[in-house]
Design an enzyme around this catalytic site. Structure first.
Site, mmCIF file in Angstrom:
data_model
loop_
_atom_site.group_PDB
_atom_site.id
_atom_site.type_symbol
_atom_site.label_atom_id
_atom_site.label_comp_id
_atom_site.label_asym_id
_atom_site.label_seq_id
_atom_site.Cartn_x
_atom_site.Cartn_y
_atom_site.Cartn_z
ATOM 1 N N ASP A 141 0.701 -1.457 0.348
ATOM 2 C CA ASP A 141 -0.119 -0.244 0.298
ATOM 3 C C ASP A 141 0.396 1.456 0.048
ATOM 4 O O ASP A 141 0.014 2.443 0.769
ATOM 5 C CB ASP A 141 -0.952 0.132 1.024
ATOM 6 C CG ASP A 141 -1.736 -1.227 1.228
ATOM 7 O OD1 ASP A 141 -2.007 -2.421 -0.223
ATOM 8 O OD2 ASP A 141 -2.855 -1.931 2.476
ATOM 9 N N LYS A 170 -7.253 -4.260 -2.967
ATOM 10 C CA LYS A 170 -7.831 -3.990 -2.105
ATOM 11 C C LYS A 170 -8.607 -3.781 -0.980
ATOM 12 O O LYS A 170 -8.318 -3.003 -0.901
ATOM 13 C CB LYS A 170 -6.904 -5.461 -0.881
ATOM 14 C CG LYS A 170 -5.989 -4.676 -0.070
ATOM 15 C CD LYS A 170 -5.036 -5.433 0.080
ATOM 16 C CE LYS A 170 -3.867 -4.429 0.917
ATOM 17 N NZ LYS A 170 -4.065 -3.793 2.008
ATOM 18 N N CYS A 193 -2.072 -2.989 8.029
ATOM 19 C CA CYS A 193 -2.145 -3.890 6.843
ATOM 20 C C CYS A 193 -0.572 -4.452 7.149
ATOM 21 O O CYS A 193 -0.725 -5.751 6.466
ATOM 22 C CB CYS A 193 -1.879 -3.249 5.861
ATOM 23 S SG CYS A 193 -3.528 -2.086 5.467
#
Length: 204
Positions: free
Chosen positions: A17, A83, A117
């Site tokens: 990310d 996602k 994450c």
């Protein structure tokens, strides 16, 4: 003398990310990107497969451009998946990951955020039986105070918390391998940046 072989047999690099929109919010974001660039350069030399994700790309935008992931003249990924889940280890990425074979791997995790994450990705990979390296000079969060707490938890869960340079030399394991000179050149090129990134991201 025996023919030298690499210490780590099946490494993979997971980039979590690192999107442009997060740049103003994440503590020392450019430092995380810089270390990731170093790892990507070495991954090309060592033929380490790269997997990347974005979080809700339609709202939060693309991966930051200086990484060059999937650009026409950039670094090709095995999968670059969007996602909504916090963990990177979603079915679409898993499919590409296991197309390389069912063997357990040494997975290197970098990106953001350390306590969300990165943590959930690491936990999923550990539970799936892989050895996980979390690179301390390549992870961060919006709040800097979250990072050491997350790294301490992941260490307790069984992940290896280490630095980019330590990982690269462990991956090679022997100065006699053919790729050593090239990787050592990348380490030297990033020497100043590595020192600054460690000072910014790995304060004790």
């Amino acid at each position: 003398m025996a023919t030298p072989t690499r210490r780590l047999a099946r490494p993979a690099l997971f980039i979590c990310d690192l999107q442009e929109k997060f740049r103003p919010a994440i503590h020392e974001f450019p430092r995380v990107v810089s270390t990731t660039q170093k790892l990507l350069r070495a991954a090309q030399l060592l033929d380490i497969p790269v997997f990347a994700t974005t979080q809700l790309r339609s709202k939060l935008g693309e991966t930051c451009p200086e990484l060059g992931l999937d650009a026409p003249d950039g670094i090709k990924t095995k999968a670059h998946v969007d996602k909504s889940a916090f963990s990177m280890f979603v079915p679409e990425l898993q499919k590409a990951f296991y197309e390389m074979g069912e063997e357990k791997r040494e997975v290197v995790v970098v990106g953001i955020e350390s306590h969300i994450c990165v943590t959930q990705t690491t936990l999923d990979l550990l539970r799936d039986g892989h050895k996980v390296y979390v690179i301390a000079d390549a992870v961060s969060s919006c709040n800097a105070q979250e990072v050491p707490i997350a790294l301490a938890r992941l260490r307790a869960e069984g992940a290896v918390v280490t630095t980019s340079e330590s990982f690269l030399y462990e991956c090679m394991g022997d100065a006699g391998i053919g790729e050593f000179k090239g990787v050592a050149g990348v380490v030297k090129e990033f020497n100043k940046a590595t020192r600054e990134n460690l000072e910014a991201l790995c304060k004790m």
